[in-house]
Structure formats: structure tokens, C-alpha cells
Design a protein around this motif. Structure first.
Motif, PDB file in Angstrom:
ATOM      1  N   TYR A   1     -58.390 -27.057  16.063  1.00  0.00           N
ATOM      2  CA  TYR A   1     -58.742 -28.435  15.738  1.00  0.00           C
ATOM      3  C   TYR A   1     -59.532 -28.503  14.435  1.00  0.00           C
ATOM      4  O   TYR A   1     -59.326 -29.412  13.622  1.00  0.00           O
ATOM      5  CB  TYR A   1     -59.569 -29.060  16.869  1.00  0.00           C
ATOM      6  N   PHE A   2     -60.439 -27.549  14.240  1.00  0.00           N
ATOM      7  CA  PHE A   2     -61.204 -27.506  12.996  1.00  0.00           C
ATOM      8  C   PHE A   2     -60.272 -27.260  11.811  1.00  0.00           C
ATOM      9  O   PHE A   2     -60.412 -27.890  10.761  1.00  0.00           O
ATOM     10  CB  PHE A   2     -62.266 -26.405  13.065  1.00  0.00           C
ATOM     11  N   LYS A   3     -59.338 -26.358  11.985  1.00  0.00           N
ATOM     12  CA  LYS A   3     -58.377 -26.071  10.908  1.00  0.00           C
ATOM     13  C   LYS A   3     -57.600 -27.327  10.545  1.00  0.00           C
ATOM     14  O   LYS A   3     -57.438 -27.661   9.368  1.00  0.00           O
ATOM     15  CB  LYS A   3     -57.417 -24.965  11.359  1.00  0.00           C
ATOM     16  N   ASN A   4     -57.109 -28.050  11.565  1.00  0.00           N
ATOM     17  CA  ASN A   4     -56.344 -29.266  11.309  1.00  0.00           C
ATOM     18  C   ASN A   4     -57.193 -30.327  10.613  1.00  0.00           C
ATOM     19  O   ASN A   4     -56.727 -30.984   9.670  1.00  0.00           O
ATOM     20  CB  ASN A   4     -55.799 -29.833  12.627  1.00  0.00           C
ATOM     21  N   SER A   5     -58.434 -30.491  11.052  1.00  0.00           N
ATOM     22  CA  SER A   5     -59.306 -31.489  10.436  1.00  0.00           C
ATOM     23  C   SER A   5     -59.609 -31.141   8.988  1.00  0.00           C
ATOM     24  O   SER A   5     -59.671 -32.031   8.119  1.00  0.00           O
ATOM     25  CB  SER A   5     -60.617 -31.611  11.230  1.00  0.00           C
ATOM     26  N   ILE A   6     -59.812 -29.856   8.701  1.00  0.00           N
ATOM     27  CA  ILE A   6     -60.085 -29.430   7.320  1.00  0.00           C
ATOM     28  C   ILE A   6     -58.872 -29.679   6.434  1.00  0.00           C
ATOM     29  O   ILE A   6     -58.992 -30.215   5.321  1.00  0.00           O
ATOM     30  CB  ILE A   6     -60.487 -27.945   7.285  1.00  0.00           C
TER      31      ILE A   6
END
Length: 280
Positions: free
Chosen positions: A72-77
Motif C-alpha cells: 500500500y505504501f508503494k502504491n501511494s508513493i
């Protein structure tokens, strides 16, 4: 004597109001952080406002081991960077051009672009969903990135237009006279002079994009494409039961990047917001 009493009374009242406002703003953050360290027994037996019984980081471990929070962090970044780079380039160049390049109809172009400020994003959700579905790009990064760029352009162009109005014309004219091309003048002179305004827009739009829920919820459907805001739902279990400790821990790690980014850039952001307030 009466004036001194009035001043002191006014000072005390201002201090009290400031203290109350500070508590109202800080307490929710304090509550989330302390709740993220509570165990299930703490939530059952302690008052909601009570401190945790012990310093406990198990909930944070659970966030990264029982859910796909790193994904999720990767997608948000990726989405945040994918929105900010095109948005800053397009809106900055458009705002500067409309401010400094005088051509027939430039005011009309600006007025047309400002119409976007009056259009709520929610009214376009269903048409956009239909269009993206027909194009076959649902559940992809472009489906989440493109609407956010489009609906952020009007506001960003307006900010850059206001900032550019107060850039000294003499410096730009001197660069042109010395042989700089318009593009080189823009890149080597205008951009360095506009660092504060760039950071202001990047901070504001970056926080909006990171915290976005409705875009990601509407245009994605798989776990592999979830953002951090959607990932909070992972801790709601069967029949709506919620793991509150893990939920508060997930909220903490979700908002932490925006806090860090804001505190790093807040000085430049305030300078950028006030840059066009007074013309020297």
C-alpha cells in the motif's frame, strides 16, 4: 491602571484560547498514538482516554506482518509522485505563461481554466468510471493518477499565476537581452526564484493525494492496487469487528509521512503563501 488591568486580562484570555485550541488540535493525535500501543485487554478494561498499561509495539508489528501495508505504501508513493511531477510542470508553466506572456485572449484562457474550481470532483466519478472501464484501464495507476492531475490543475495554476505576477520583469528581460532563450530563462532563472511556490503547491497537493480515498476506492479493486488509506480497512474483521490497536497503529504509520513532509517544508510553504501578498 485600568489599561494595565485590561491588557493583562486580554493577554490571559488570549493565552487561554490558544491553549484550548492547542489541546483541541493536539489531543486527537495524542489519542491515536497512545491507542496504537494498547492491547486488546486495555481496550476492554481501560477508559478510552486512559494511557496504555505498558509500552507496546506489537500492533505496529502486526500492521506490517498481517496486512500488505508495504504494498500500500508503494502504491501511494507511486501515485503521489505520478500526480505531483506532471501537475507541477504543467501548472507552473501555464501559470507563468498566463502571467508574463501577454497575448490576445490570455485572460479568457485563465477564466476558462478557473471554471474547474467550481466543478466538484464527485460529479465526474460515474462518467470517469465508465470511460476508464471502456478504455480497460480500471485498477491501474493511470486511472487513479489522471483524475487527480486534471482536477488539481485549476487550483495549482491559480496559485502559480498569483506567484508569477510578482516575479520581477526586469530580471527576465535582462536574461532575454543577454541571449537566453525563453525556455532557458524559465529553467535557469524563473524556477530557482520560485522554489518556495513550488514547494507550497507540492506540499498541499502531495498531502491531498496521499490522503485521497475516493479516487482509489472508485478506480481500483484488487489488493495489489490499494493505497494506504484503503489499507486501513484490512483491520475490520468478520461482522464488522475491528482490531482497534492495529487500526490505530495503521493510522499512525499512514499519517506519519505527511507530518514529516509538512514539518520539513512548512517554512518554505509559509514563505510561498505570503510571497504575493505585498508587492515591494
Amino acid at each position: 491602571m485600568n489599561r494595565i488591568i485590561k491588557r493583562r486580562t486580554l493577554t490571559v484570555l488570549k493565552t487561554l484560547v490558544a491553549a484550548v485550541l492547542l489541546v483541541i488540535q493536539v489531543y486527537p493525535i495524542f489519542y491515536v498514538v497512545t491507542s496504537s500501543m494498547k492491547t486488546t485487554d486495555d481496550f476492554r478494561h481501560l477508559a478510552s482516554y486512559a494511557l496504555p498499561s505498558a509500552f507496546n509495539l506489537e500492533n505496529y508489528v502486526k500492521v506490517f506482518t498481517t496486512s500488505s501495508m508495504l504494498t500500500y505504501f508503494k502504491n501511494s508513493i507511486i501515485i503521489t509522485v505520478g500526480v505531483l511531477i506532471p501537475l507541477l510542470i504543467i501548472s507552473f508553466m501555464a501559470g507563468f505563461a498566463l502571467s508574463k506572456i501577454h497575448f490576445k485572449g490570455n485572460k479568457r484562457v485563465l477564466e476558462f481554466l478557473m471554471l474547474g474550481l467550481m466543478l466538484p470532483f464527485q460529479v465526474a466519478l460515474i462518467p470517469l468510471f465508465t470511460i476508464f472501464n471502456n478504455l480497460g484501464i480500471l485498477n491501474t495507476y493511470p486511472a487513479v493518477i489522471l483524475p487527480q492531475i486534471a482536477f488539481s490543475l485549476s487550483y495549482s495554476i491559480q496559485l502559480f499565476y498569483s506567484f508569477s505576477k510578482f516575479l520581477p520583469d526586469e530580471i527576465i528581460e535582462a536574461a532575454i537581452i543577454d541571449g537566453c532563450s525563453p525556455f532557458r530563462t524559465f529553467v535557469e532563472i524563473v524556477v530557482p526564484m520560485s522554489t518556495n511556490s513550488l514547494l507550497t503547491v507540492a506540499t498541499m497537493q502531495g498531502v491531498f493525494t496521499w490522503n485521497d480515498f475516493i479516487n482509489a476506492y472508485t478506480f481500483t479493486k484488487s489488493t495489489a492496487m490499494k493505497t494506504v488509506t484503503l489499507g486501513l480497512n484490512d483491520f475490520v474483521g468478520f461482522m464488522g469487528t475491528t482490531d482497534w490497536g492495529a487500526t490505530f497503529a495503521a493510522i499512525t504509520v499512514t499519517v506519519l509521512p505527511t507530518f514529516i513532509f509538512y514539518f520539513i517544508t512548512s517554512k518554505y510553504m509559509m514563505s510561498g503563501l505570503t510571497a504575493g501578498a505585498v508587492k515591494e
